[in-house]
Design a protein around this motif. Structure first.
Motif, PDB file in Angstrom:
ATOM      1  N   ARG A 196     136.502 126.175  60.299  1.00 44.88           N
ATOM      2  CA  ARG A 196     137.805 125.506  60.367  1.00 44.88           C
ATOM      3  C   ARG A 196     138.225 125.277  61.829  1.00 44.88           C
ATOM      4  O   ARG A 196     138.712 124.215  62.182  1.00 44.88           O
ATOM      5  CB  ARG A 196     138.866 126.317  59.632  1.00 44.88           C
ATOM      6  CG  ARG A 196     138.606 126.304  58.129  1.00 44.88           C
ATOM      7  CD  ARG A 196     139.799 126.754  57.319  1.00 44.88           C
ATOM      8  NE  ARG A 196     139.700 126.208  55.971  1.00 44.88           N
ATOM      9  CZ  ARG A 196     140.160 125.012  55.624  1.00 44.88           C
ATOM     10  NH1 ARG A 196     140.799 124.278  56.513  1.00 44.88           N
ATOM     11  NH2 ARG A 196     139.995 124.564  54.393  1.00 44.88           N
ATOM     12  N   ASP A 200     138.910 121.712  63.477  1.00 45.04           N
ATOM     13  CA  ASP A 200     140.154 121.359  64.172  1.00 45.04           C
ATOM     14  C   ASP A 200     139.842 120.709  65.511  1.00 45.04           C
ATOM     15  O   ASP A 200     140.448 119.710  65.904  1.00 45.04           O
ATOM     16  CB  ASP A 200     141.014 122.623  64.404  1.00 45.04           C
ATOM     17  CG  ASP A 200     141.679 123.103  63.104  1.00 45.04           C
ATOM     18  OD1 ASP A 200     141.931 122.224  62.242  1.00 45.04           O
ATOM     19  OD2 ASP A 200     141.923 124.305  62.963  1.00 45.04           O
ATOM     20  N   TYR A 224     139.428 116.807  56.564  1.00 46.04           N
ATOM     21  CA  TYR A 224     139.549 116.445  57.976  1.00 46.04           C
ATOM     22  C   TYR A 224     139.296 114.976  58.300  1.00 46.04           C
ATOM     23  O   TYR A 224     139.883 114.446  59.227  1.00 46.04           O
ATOM     24  CB  TYR A 224     138.595 117.301  58.825  1.00 46.04           C
ATOM     25  CG  TYR A 224     139.062 118.738  58.982  1.00 46.04           C
ATOM     26  CD1 TYR A 224     139.968 119.064  59.994  1.00 46.04           C
ATOM     27  CD2 TYR A 224     138.629 119.742  58.118  1.00 46.04           C
ATOM     28  CE1 TYR A 224     140.410 120.373  60.147  1.00 46.04           C
ATOM     29  CE2 TYR A 224     139.066 121.047  58.253  1.00 46.04           C
ATOM     30  CZ  TYR A 224     139.949 121.362  59.275  1.00 46.04           C
ATOM     31  OH  TYR A 224     140.392 122.642  59.433  1.00 46.04           O
TER      32      TYR A 224
END
Ligand code: ADP
Ligand code: MG
Length: 797
Positions: A196, A200, A224
């Motif tokens: 994750r 990001d 995403y």
């Protein structure tokens, strides 16, 4: 155009994006009979800025597409259009520059170069494109800051966790600020939490560039990315947000990459440092050839010097001699050939014939012209030349307060003819030995071959010396003839001999003319001794031969300078007795008639002949001797046989065999050592090949960063340069160290000191040879490595 590229640079940071269009791209792999359609007519366009996820089963062609887009792999057909420009005509260098300038790669297994520090990994792409050091560091720090790793920048990759490694890879991809970021399953090896964080980060980066990410994870893709493309069997199955590109023609310019040899060296050096033990063993093994050759050269060098010294000594013993009566070896040979008939003569007659010896006898005309010719022999070829004038010395010496006649002879005078006939000219010369003055007027000949037992070397023409043999014996007759009252085996103090003065009297003072016209020696010796023309000769030293080789060079007894004889001749040339003899048919000393054959001897004795009777030339070496004889031969060119001057070359019989033999032995030994050098070259090739295999991944990474084939070759060449240089230096140092024990050993066995001497030029040459051979040996595998397909290299484990 210039303006355009200027604007292009100015606006690069803000405005520049890239648009990609894949048009009917096909990429097939054929292995054996089966053909895999990795990309089967793929047409897809990408926006300048978006986050695209590629989903699909394993083997559906996702990686292949990424590699084609990134220029790591070539498409078979179709076209990849970048900003409206076709890449069909792209050359290797264009692809390299494109990867370097515009593409950033992120891989599942990070592909960090393990032997480089974090910061060096991040700067590598910029290093390849020749960005200055300061800018490189600044940008690398910025991008490390962005992924949150700035404080780890000096660590080695092994000290980081998986997530941190992927951040390094992202920083590396970011450092050059590429327009396109390609990520192949970047989170595939990471846990959910770390995945994750990485996602990001990538999402953040996709704000100002095109990001194409391959993933196995549909949830992450969904969460995403802006667009999802599904792949199946090399074809696009679905596209969540297709894009139709318009006609853009934003012509772009690529900055070519170039790695300097220095960078290559640095890269290789850090790599070598990670395997110190292996490197040292390799260097040592391949230095063995160098050690061998080094020692052979050092030994042959030393032996050659010893041989040269011996040669010089031997040579001084055997000068080239030109006497008034010479031996014409050619004539002698011809004669012996013509008389060498095998069959006995038939018939009953006998033939009157001159003997071979007489035929071979040659009267040399040693006139001033020839003497001048000899004087012109190059000084570099012959150092010493002795001109002896066989002239009579009229000598008197004060013994027990009274002057009496003496001689330099070392014969028992009471047994020679002179005593009985009273004709001094019947004895040969004046006795004693003549030593040569060297051509610079110095008396180096004595210093070279003799050492002083007592007293000093002579410095003046009027200085004379006594020559003793190895056992310090001085000829008893020589001493007796000088007026010393000695018995056989009597020991004398050297101090009693040194300083002995002998008066050398001119003919005009010595001879008295009788009313009959004949000349007789005067008896008033003390008056002679005090005459103005009389020279005083002084014994300045007692000399002994330096080595056995030069023993007998000068006869045991009195020795004097060749120039002294010349002076005496010059003085006596015009004396009354010489003039009288010149115009007389009789011996002016005895009144007897003389045979023609005896006339020259008598003339020279009285000083009436002004050319030397013997010339002795001492060549500097065997090689130089040839120059001397060539020069002497030249004098005879075109001369009638009577005018020819023949010389006697005793040293010629001692051929230069020794030198040739040494050379032959050296070559054979170098040959053997050379074999080990070749062996080590092959070994280096194998090691380089292993290294190429080991570093396959690294080659792939470097290529992904924009390295050219040349750069890869260079990196390996740099490594072998270090290896070759290292083993050369190691070999030379070891060889040099070995000369010390070798010399100790040789001195014990052979009595020769300092035989092994490593010539510094040889050492340098060996290091160069080692380096060149090693680089040559490693170059072939290096080239093989550079040709490795980047896409395959990156797939390798
Ligand atoms: P993915 O990344 O979707 O798993 P790849 O693009 O790696 O799939 O591979 C697509 C197909 O091409 C696979 O069947 C694979 O075996 C094949 N392939 C890839 N590279 C080569 C190669 N160098 N030689 C032969 N086949 C290859
Ligand atoms: Mg794949």
């Amino acid at each position: 155009m210039i303006l355009k590229s200027f604007l292009h640079k100015v606006f690069k940071d803000r405005e520049e994006f890239m648009m990609l269009d894949l048009k009917h791209i096909k990429k097939y792999y054929t292995v054996g009979d089966t053909t895999t359609k990795a990309l089967d007519d793929v047409s897809v366009s990408f926006r300048e800025k978006e986050f695209v996820s590629i989903l699909g089963a394993s083997g559906s062609g996702k990686t292949t597409m990424l590699n084609v887009i990134g220029g790591l792999d070539r498409y078979d057909s179709g076209d990849l259009v970048i900003n409206g420009q076709s890449t069909k005509t792209f050359k290797d260098a264009d692809w390299d520059a494109y990867r370097n300038n515009s593409i950033g790669f992120i891989f599942q297994d990070y592909n960090i170069i393990t032997h480089l520090s974090i910061i060096d990994n991040v700067t590598m792409g910029m290093t390849l494109s020749g960005v200055s050091n300061d800018e490189k560091l600044k940008k690398a720090k910025e991008s490390l800051e962005r992924v949150g790793l700035k404080k780890h920048m000096n660590k080695k990759p092994a000290q980081l966790s998986g997530g941190q490694m992927q951040r390094v890879a992202i920083a590396r991809a970011l450092a050059n600020d590429p327009e396109i970021l390609l990520a192949d399953e970047p989170t595939g090896a990471l846990d959910t939490q770390t995945s994750r964080e990485i996602m990001d980060l990538i999402k953040e980066l996709a704000k100002d560039r095109l990001v194409i990410m391959v993933t196995h994870n549909p949830e992450l893709a969904e969460e995403y990315s802006d667009r999802i493309i599904k792949f199946n069997d090399g074809q696009v199955l679905s596209d969540s947000n297709p894009y139709q590109s318009g006609e853009v023609n934003n012509d772009f310019e690529l900055k070519r990459t170039k790695m300097s040899f220095w960078t290559a060296l640095k890269l290789s050096f850090t790599n070598i440092k990670t395997k110190k033990g292996r490197t040292f063993l390799t260097m040592f093994a391949s230095s063995i050839g160098i050690i061998g050759i080094g020692i052979v050269l050092a030994l042959s060098n030393g032996f050659q010097k010893q041989i040269d010294n011996t040669q010089a000594e031997t040579l001084s013993q055997f000068p080239i001699t030109i006497s008034r009566v010479g031996l014409d070896s050619q004539a002698a040979m011809q004669n012996s050939q013509s008389t060498g008939k095998k069959n006995f003569a038939k018939g009953q007659t006998v033939t009157a014939k001159r003997s071979t010896a007489e035929l071979a006898q040659h009267i040399n005309k040693l006139d001033t012209k020839y003497v001048d010719y000899v004087k012109n022999i190059k000084k570099s070829a012959a150092k010493d030349i002795a001109y002896s004038y066989t002239t009579g010395f009229n000598l008197v010496r004060q013994v027990n307060g009274k002057y009496q006649p003496v001689t330099f002879s070392n014969m028992d005078e009471s047994q020679t003819q002179q005593g009985s006939t009273g004709d001094p000219s019947s004895s040969v010369g004046v006795g004693g030995a003549v030593y040569p003055t060297d051509r610079n007027g110095k008396m180096s000949f004595l210093k070279q071959n003799y050492k002083t037992l007592a007293g000093k070397y002579p410095t003046k023409k009027t200085d004379i010396v006594l020559i003793a043999d190895q056992h310090n014996n001085v000829n008893i007759n020589a001493l007796k003839n000088l007026g010393f009252n000695v018995k056989n085996n009597q020991n004398l103090k050297t101090a009693d001999l040194i300083g002995t003065q002998v008066k050398l009297v001119a003919n005009d003072d010595f001879y008295q003319k009788l009313p009959t016209g004949n000349f007789v020696p005067s008896k008033d010796y003390s008056q002679m001794a005090s005459s103005a023309k009389t020279k005083t000769l002084t014994v300045t030293g007692i000399l002994r031969t330096k080595s056995k080789n030069s023993d007998g060079l000068l006869a045991n007894g009195v020795a004097y300078n060749d120039r002294l004889t010349k002076e005496v001749v010059d003085q006596n040339k015009k004396s009354a007795v010489a003039n009288a003899q010149r115009s007389s048919e009789q011996n002016v000393l005895t009144g007897q008639s003389i045979k023609d054959a005896n006339r020259p001897g008598l003339m020279t004795y009285l000083g009436a002949a002004s050319v030397p009777s013997t010339i002795q030339i001492y060549p500097k070496s065997f090689d130089q001797k040839d120059r001397v004889t060539d020069y002497l031969d030249k004098y005879n060119h075109g001369k009638s046989s009577a005018d020819k001057v023949v010389y006697n070359d005793l040293a010629g019989s001692i051929s230069s065999l020794t030198g040739g033999l040494m050379d032959a032995i050296t070559y054979v030994l170098i040959g053997f050592a050379g074999i080990s050098l070749v062996t080590s070259m092959i070994m280096i090739a194998i090691i380089t090949y292993t290294s190429v295999l080991e570093r396959t991944k690294e080659i792939g990474v470097l290529k992904a960063l924009g390295a050219r084939k040349k750069d890869i070759t260079r990196a390996f060449d740099a490594e072998t340069t270090i290896l070759g240089l290292g083993s050369g230096v190691l070999g030379v140092v070891i060889a040099w160290l070995l000369t010390f024990p070798a010399n100790v050993l040789l001195e014990k066995v052979t009595d020769l000191s300092n035989v092994a001497q490593l010539n510094p030029w040889h050492a340098l040459l060996l290091i160069i040879i080692s380096t060149v051979l090693t680089v040559l040996g490693g170059h072939v595998p290096a080239r093989m490595g550079s040709k490795k397909d980047a896409a395959i290299a990156l797939r390798s484990e």
